[in-house]
Design an enzyme around this catalytic site. Structure first.
Site, PDB file in Angstrom:
ATOM      1  N   SER A 156       0.751  -1.226   0.027  1.00 57.38           N
ATOM      2  CA  SER A 156      -0.129  -0.102   0.034  1.00 57.38           C
ATOM      3  C   SER A 156       0.983   1.380  -0.017  1.00 57.38           C
ATOM      4  CB  SER A 156      -0.912  -0.179   1.221  1.00 57.38           C
ATOM      5  OG  SER A 156      -1.985   0.979   1.010  1.00 57.38           O
ATOM      6  N   ASP A 250     -10.255  -3.692  -4.826  1.00 58.17           N
ATOM      7  CA  ASP A 250      -9.386  -2.881  -4.009  1.00 58.17           C
ATOM      8  C   ASP A 250      -9.614  -1.603  -4.792  1.00 58.17           C
ATOM      9  OD1 ASP A 250      -7.306  -1.149  -2.816  1.00 58.17           O
ATOM     10  OD2 ASP A 250      -5.760  -2.772  -3.114  1.00 58.17           O
ATOM     11  N   HIS A 280      -7.972  -5.217  -0.847  1.00 50.83           N
ATOM     12  CA  HIS A 280      -6.783  -4.588  -0.369  1.00 50.83           C
ATOM     13  C   HIS A 280      -6.626  -5.328   0.865  1.00 50.83           C
ATOM     14  CE1 HIS A 280      -4.041  -1.280  -0.094  1.00 50.83           C
ATOM     15  NE2 HIS A 280      -4.116  -1.339   1.169  1.00 50.83           N
TER      16      HIS A 280
END
Length: 306
Positions: A156, A250, A280
């Site tokens: 991320s 995501d 995610h």
């Protein structure tokens, strides 16, 4: 659209049952406590060598945690940056993934506890991330690592930092990086792509949370447009070979795909591994989700071959 994997759906239901509010509805301090409580694994894979140290960074000491499952054998090294929108995250919350990578890839993992926004906005987290790369190369021998095979990786916002570190090393004649492993990375400030329309309400990450994170990280639109922050806006030629992992459910899916395409278009070798039924953060759920477990094996294989 591929349906959400049923094992992942069950894992998400358990997380939501723990009472996790949306990040942007909490104070930063509360969000950090919740993130640490909910996402720090209770059970941990045993790794032969784990040590907490600090390096001298541009803004003070930067804590790092070293993982090496076979200290008697020289091994490739991975400098790993946790996610959390540059605002949340700790060495503990990403410890499960780091332990798994160290064991599955047979590598030395250097997990970096960089400074967090909003107290330390861009470029402070990146400065710490880059200092950790330099330190790792300089001290690799002390941990049984190979200074000629040092990669960067992250999830991320940590994937953003890994990409930015690779850009900075190229632009400023920095250490040689063997590869970059970008796991559902944040690559651009723009939150209008179709994946945000489809999955802006989650699961596990929302459009509002992403915008909250960017607001904390970037002090101004000028910062947000900087190619070391919005890495999709950089020149992507002459960079280390990359692995880009994306998830179908995501909101970051399309910017991750766009980053893989930008690398490919610029002639940088890239392997884009897309998991349509995942959401995610799914690699942190490998203990409960077979697809995530297989994906972590694939990332480990890429690290091992770097």
């Amino acid at each position: 659209m591929t349906a959400l994997d049923p094992e992942l759906a069950a894992a998400i239901e358990a997380i939501e049952a723990a009472g996790v509010p949306e990040w942007h509805r909490l104070s930063v301090a509360s969000a950090r406590r919740v993130e640490d409580d909910v996402f720090t694994p209770d059970e941990r894979r045993d790794v032969a060598f784990v040590r907490d140290l600090s390096l001298s960074g541009p803004g003070g000491d930067v804590p790092v945690r070293i993982y090496h499952d076979d200290p008697d054998r020289p091994a490739p090294m991975v400098v790993f940056y946790h996610g959390g929108g540059w605002t949340l995250g700790t060495l503990d919350s990403i410890g499960g993934v780091c332990r798994e990578l160290a064991a599955r890839a047979g590598c030395v993992v250097v997990s970096v506890d960089y400074r967090l926004a909003p107290e330390h906005p861009f470029p402070a987290p990146l400065d710490d991330a880059y200092a950790a790369l330099e330190w790792t190369v300089e001290t690799a021998d002390a941990f049984g690592g190979d200074p000629e095979h040092v990669s960067v990786a992250g999830t991320s916002a940590g994937g953003n930092l890994a990409a930015a570190v690779a850009l900075r090393a190229r632009d400023f004649d920095g250490p040689e990086i063997a590869a970059q492993h970008l796991l559902y990375p944040m690559t651009d400030r723009d939150t209008t792509r179709p994946s945000y329309e489809e999955h802006g309400d989650g699961p596990l990450l929302t459009r509002a949370a992403v915008e909250w994170f960017w607001e904390h990280y970037c002090r101004s639109p000028v910062d947000a447009a900087n190619p070391y922050a919005s890495v999709l806006r950089a020149d992507h030629a002459d960079l280390p070979p990359a692995t880009v992992v994306t998830a179908g459910h995501d909101p970051l899916r399309d910017e991750g795909r766009a980053y893989a395409d930008a690398l490919d278009d610029a002639g940088t070798p890239v392997e884009h591994r897309h998991y349509p039924s995942m959401a995610h953060g799914f690699l942190s759920l490998a203990d409960d989700v077979a697809v995530a477990d297989d994906a972590l094996d694939a990332v480990a294989a890429r690290v091992r071959s770097s």
